[in-house]
Design a protein around this motif. Sequence first.
Motif, mmCIF file in Angstrom:
data_model
loop_
_atom_site.group_PDB
_atom_site.id
_atom_site.type_symbol
_atom_site.label_atom_id
_atom_site.label_comp_id
_atom_site.label_asym_id
_atom_site.label_seq_id
_atom_site.Cartn_x
_atom_site.Cartn_y
_atom_site.Cartn_z
ATOM 1 N N ILE A 46 0.857 -1.184 0.000
ATOM 2 C CA ILE A 46 0.000 0.000 0.000
ATOM 3 C C ILE A 46 0.895 1.236 0.000
ATOM 4 O O ILE A 46 1.785 1.381 0.854
ATOM 5 N N GLU A 47 0.680 2.115 -0.963
ATOM 6 C CA GLU A 47 1.472 3.340 -1.043
ATOM 7 C C GLU A 47 1.154 4.244 0.144
ATOM 8 O O GLU A 47 -0.026 4.490 0.441
ATOM 9 N N GLU A 48 2.184 4.733 0.800
ATOM 10 C CA GLU A 48 1.979 5.541 1.999
ATOM 11 C C GLU A 48 1.306 6.873 1.694
ATOM 12 O O GLU A 48 0.451 7.332 2.449
ATOM 13 N N ASP A 49 1.671 7.486 0.569
ATOM 14 C CA ASP A 49 1.155 8.825 0.300
ATOM 15 C C ASP A 49 -0.274 8.809 -0.241
ATOM 16 O O ASP A 49 -1.081 9.679 0.087
ATOM 17 N N SER A 50 -0.623 7.814 -1.060
ATOM 18 C CA SER A 50 -1.938 7.814 -1.718
ATOM 19 C C SER A 50 -2.924 6.823 -1.134
ATOM 20 O O SER A 50 -4.141 6.956 -1.325
ATOM 21 N N GLY A 51 -2.431 5.808 -0.435
ATOM 22 C CA GLY A 51 -3.315 4.768 0.081
ATOM 23 C C GLY A 51 -3.730 3.754 -0.974
ATOM 24 O O GLY A 51 -4.548 2.866 -0.707
ATOM 25 N N HIS A 52 -3.154 3.873 -2.177
ATOM 26 C CA HIS A 52 -3.475 2.933 -3.248
ATOM 27 C C HIS A 52 -2.725 1.621 -3.050
ATOM 28 O O HIS A 52 -1.590 1.597 -2.578
ATOM 29 N N LEU A 53 -3.377 0.537 -3.464
ATOM 30 C CA LEU A 53 -2.766 -0.785 -3.398
ATOM 31 C C LEU A 53 -2.087 -1.097 -4.730
ATOM 32 O O LEU A 53 -2.671 -0.893 -5.799
ATOM 33 N N ARG A 54 -0.867 -1.599 -4.661
ATOM 34 C CA ARG A 54 -0.165 -2.072 -5.853
ATOM 35 C C ARG A 54 0.042 -3.569 -5.728
ATOM 36 O O ARG A 54 0.570 -4.053 -4.725
ATOM 37 N N ILE A 55 -0.417 -4.305 -6.724
ATOM 38 C CA ILE A 55 -0.252 -5.750 -6.750
ATOM 39 C C ILE A 55 0.949 -6.084 -7.620
ATOM 40 O O ILE A 55 1.041 -5.634 -8.771
ATOM 41 N N LEU A 56 1.851 -6.879 -7.075
ATOM 42 C CA LEU A 56 3.032 -7.276 -7.833
ATOM 43 C C LEU A 56 2.754 -8.522 -8.669
ATOM 44 O O LEU A 56 3.068 -8.577 -9.858
ATOM 45 N N ASP A 57 2.169 -9.539 -8.050
ATOM 46 C CA ASP A 57 1.912 -10.804 -8.743
ATOM 47 C C ASP A 57 1.284 -11.748 -7.731
ATOM 48 O O ASP A 57 1.098 -11.390 -6.564
ATOM 49 N N ARG A 58 0.965 -12.958 -8.180
ATOM 50 C CA ARG A 58 0.563 -13.977 -7.224
ATOM 51 C C ARG A 58 1.731 -14.214 -6.261
ATOM 52 O O ARG A 58 2.895 -14.285 -6.678
ATOM 53 N N ALA A 59 1.444 -14.309 -4.985
ATOM 54 C CA ALA A 59 2.504 -14.450 -3.985
ATOM 55 C C ALA A 59 3.379 -15.661 -4.273
ATOM 56 O O ALA A 59 4.603 -15.615 -4.106
ATOM 57 N N LYS A 60 2.743 -16.745 -4.735
ATOM 58 C CA LYS A 60 3.512 -17.957 -5.002
ATOM 59 C C LYS A 60 4.380 -17.829 -6.246
ATOM 60 O O LYS A 60 5.300 -18.619 -6.464
ATOM 61 N N ASP A 61 4.077 -16.845 -7.108
ATOM 62 C CA ASP A 61 4.856 -16.663 -8.335
ATOM 63 C C ASP A 61 5.970 -15.638 -8.178
ATOM 64 O O ASP A 61 6.871 -15.571 -9.013
ATOM 65 N N VAL A 62 5.884 -14.804 -7.155
ATOM 66 C CA VAL A 62 6.927 -13.801 -6.921
ATOM 67 C C VAL A 62 8.124 -14.476 -6.268
ATOM 68 O O VAL A 62 7.977 -15.274 -5.339
ATOM 69 N N GLY A 63 9.297 -14.180 -6.773
ATOM 70 C CA GLY A 63 10.497 -14.782 -6.201
ATOM 71 C C GLY A 63 11.707 -13.902 -6.415
ATOM 72 O O GLY A 63 11.597 -12.675 -6.539
ATOM 73 N N LYS A 64 12.855 -14.531 -6.480
ATOM 74 C CA LYS A 64 14.117 -13.825 -6.698
ATOM 75 C C LYS A 64 14.886 -14.541 -7.796
ATOM 76 O O LYS A 64 14.851 -15.765 -7.915
ATOM 77 N N THR A 65 15.588 -13.754 -8.597
ATOM 78 C CA THR A 65 16.520 -14.349 -9.535
ATOM 79 C C THR A 65 17.760 -14.807 -8.767
ATOM 80 O O THR A 65 17.924 -14.477 -7.583
ATOM 81 N N ALA A 66 18.619 -15.548 -9.434
ATOM 82 C CA ALA A 66 19.813 -16.059 -8.757
ATOM 83 C C ALA A 66 20.695 -14.935 -8.221
ATOM 84 O O ALA A 66 21.389 -15.094 -7.217
ATOM 85 N N SER A 67 20.627 -13.764 -8.878
ATOM 86 C CA SER A 67 21.433 -12.624 -8.434
ATOM 87 C C SER A 67 20.770 -11.838 -7.310
ATOM 88 O O SER A 67 21.339 -10.871 -6.809
ATOM 89 N N GLY A 68 19.570 -12.248 -6.918
ATOM 90 C CA GLY A 68 18.882 -11.575 -5.819
ATOM 91 C C GLY A 68 17.865 -10.545 -6.239
ATOM 92 O O GLY A 68 17.203 -9.929 -5.396
ATOM 93 N N GLY A 69 17.680 -10.331 -7.544
ATOM 94 C CA GLY A 69 16.699 -9.359 -8.018
ATOM 95 C C GLY A 69 15.276 -9.882 -7.909
ATOM 96 O O GLY A 69 15.035 -11.092 -7.929
ATOM 97 N N LEU A 70 14.328 -8.979 -7.771
ATOM 98 C CA LEU A 70 12.927 -9.360 -7.666
ATOM 99 C C LEU A 70 12.451 -9.992 -8.973
ATOM 100 O O LEU A 70 12.729 -9.490 -10.061
ATOM 101 N N PHE A 71 11.699 -11.098 -8.863
ATOM 102 C CA PHE A 71 11.125 -11.762 -10.027
ATOM 103 C C PHE A 71 9.606 -11.717 -9.909
ATOM 104 O O PHE A 71 9.027 -12.290 -8.997
ATOM 105 N N ALA A 72 8.944 -10.973 -10.810
ATOM 106 C CA ALA A 72 7.478 -10.861 -10.844
ATOM 107 C C ALA A 72 7.034 -11.031 -12.297
ATOM 108 O O ALA A 72 6.981 -10.065 -13.057
#
Length: 647
Positions: free
Chosen positions: A450-476
């Motif tokens: 939830i964005e602090e300034d606007s109160g809007h919700l941002r969805i990244l992806d299904r929780a089970k599908d969100v992960g990390k690449t081998a280098s540690g970067g976000l995978f969505a």
Amino acid sequence: MESVPALLRRNATQFSSRTAYREKEFGIWQSWTWAETAVEIEAMALGLLDLGLNRGDYVAIIGRNRPALYWSMVAVQMAGGIPVPLYQDAVAEEMAYVLEHCGARFVIVGDQEQVDKVIDAQAGLPGIEQILYLDPRGMRKYDHTRLHLLEDVKNKGRAAKDRLLTQLHTREAELVYDSTCVMLYTSGTTGKPKGVVLSNRNIIEASKSSSEFDDLRLEDEVLAYLPLAWVGDFIFSIGQAYWTGFCVNCPESADTMMTDLREIGPTYFFAPPRVFETLLTSVMIRMEDAGPLKKRMFHGAMARAKKVGPKILDGKPVSGGEKLAYAWDNLTVIGPLKNTLGMSRVRVGYTAGEAIGPEIFDFYRALGINLKQLYGQTEASVFITQQPDSEVRPDTVGVPSPGVELKIGESGEVFYRSPGTFVEYYKNPESTASTKDPEGWVATGDAGFIEEDSGHLRILDRAKDVGKTASGGLFAPKYVENKLKFYPDILEAVVFGNERDYCTAFINIDLSAVGNWAERNNIAYASYQELAGHPAVLASIQNHVEEVNRSVVEDPMLAHCQIARFLVLHKELDADDGELTRTRKVRRRIIEEKFADLIDALYSDKSEQYTETEVTYEDGRKGKISATLQIRDAATLAVSEDRMAAE
């Protein structure tokens, strides 16, 4: 007003002469007022009682959008039963699971095709006692011992009115706010569908608050074309329709939907991203066939509209020159285009079901169509968040809907509770307990913040599908997939990369868009597979992938999701083959298992891979197709240290 039948009685009195339903049949629109609708539903409910419907019986309803099938849902409730709509394009095996799970004694269907599926399933389901059908074509030589024309059932109900009316009124009076209103099955993205029990309280409260949020009115018009089994259609075509009294219009068929959409000109319109993507593809195909002057006019008007259209919709200031230019573009390009799309009168438009590509979203907003995003689930009676007018953005799904509370769990998963929160999963207390805690908080399975300034919700992806690449970067993956699907010649994309050194993708081409291109360029092809493997098509897709990479790298959070290698699949992902749900959502785990050889090839040094795939033909037969697929490398951009720091 504690039940849908109670809302029907109110509408039949207060809005008696207002049109409640329209249906196009044989090219002619037929209409029913609220008073006429109440008469039809009561006759149907009496007929069900005459056939022996008991309190608490589950009644399956299968077919395309037709007033009589919507009426049957309300008639079942009125008679004390519980409607269970099913997806009409489901195969007999899928239907059999739901019919057995809910224990349906009665099934109401649209036509012969659905009757045949139920009869096939009935062999292993002795609990099904009566089948009612709407369309009599092709049904004359069937055994009608337990098979009934719906019109005959209504006529028997009318004949038994003196005998059964008191009983019907008694059952209707027993309905309270916490009585079950409908049971809807989830799409089954990760396993067997679950029966979501929704009460009158859930449906009516969600319909009331959402109608007030968007100022839905008695004069509004909607087009009912989405699956009856989908919660969105139930809310829009029954919940909100009965709360506000607006008119529900049913197209003649899926093939005539666009024509019927233009004829009705709805003021309230909902479509999942797939529909908006398909409409945009059709526009782009037509523009490719247009002359040079029309192309210049279109692209010039759209360039200006993307700057001005959203500002006008949001009530932001624009200069006099911009207003004048937009008015001219509206007269010459935008207005005719909106009319072609059937959206000239749309006052409120929504998309949901999955994230829509920001480019697609901006395109419709530029046309002056008040398209907004909502975030919802079957378990929430649709509404979790909505976008208020003047706060519409492509990167969020809005603020909590009225009466909804949100919180983000420690793992980043989104939780909510609201008056629309489902009662339980039918016959599944374990899943109910793991999804909804004792305080009423429901785990959505989606990751977001939830964005602090606007109160809007941002969805990244299904929780089970969100992960990390081998280098540690976000995978969505969904973020990248939506960017790819903006291109008219890409129908579907599936991105891989969790715990991998780099990201890869499967891509489906859009046969209509690419086929149109092939015809213009005198390229002959005999099948989807042949066209998908054409060198010029592969080169075009590679350009799109590399453009997306250049876009993705600009987002510090998701810069690691660039696609390094991809292939174009030899077949379209299909719900009949288990690769998609009936709501067209990707079943990632099944795809990963089914195409494991192709994924392994993407993460090797191979430039091609032979594969064999089982497919289901239209008549239900199984077969295999084989192909040698090219694997292509796509250019990626380095992720700078500044971006890493920002992330």
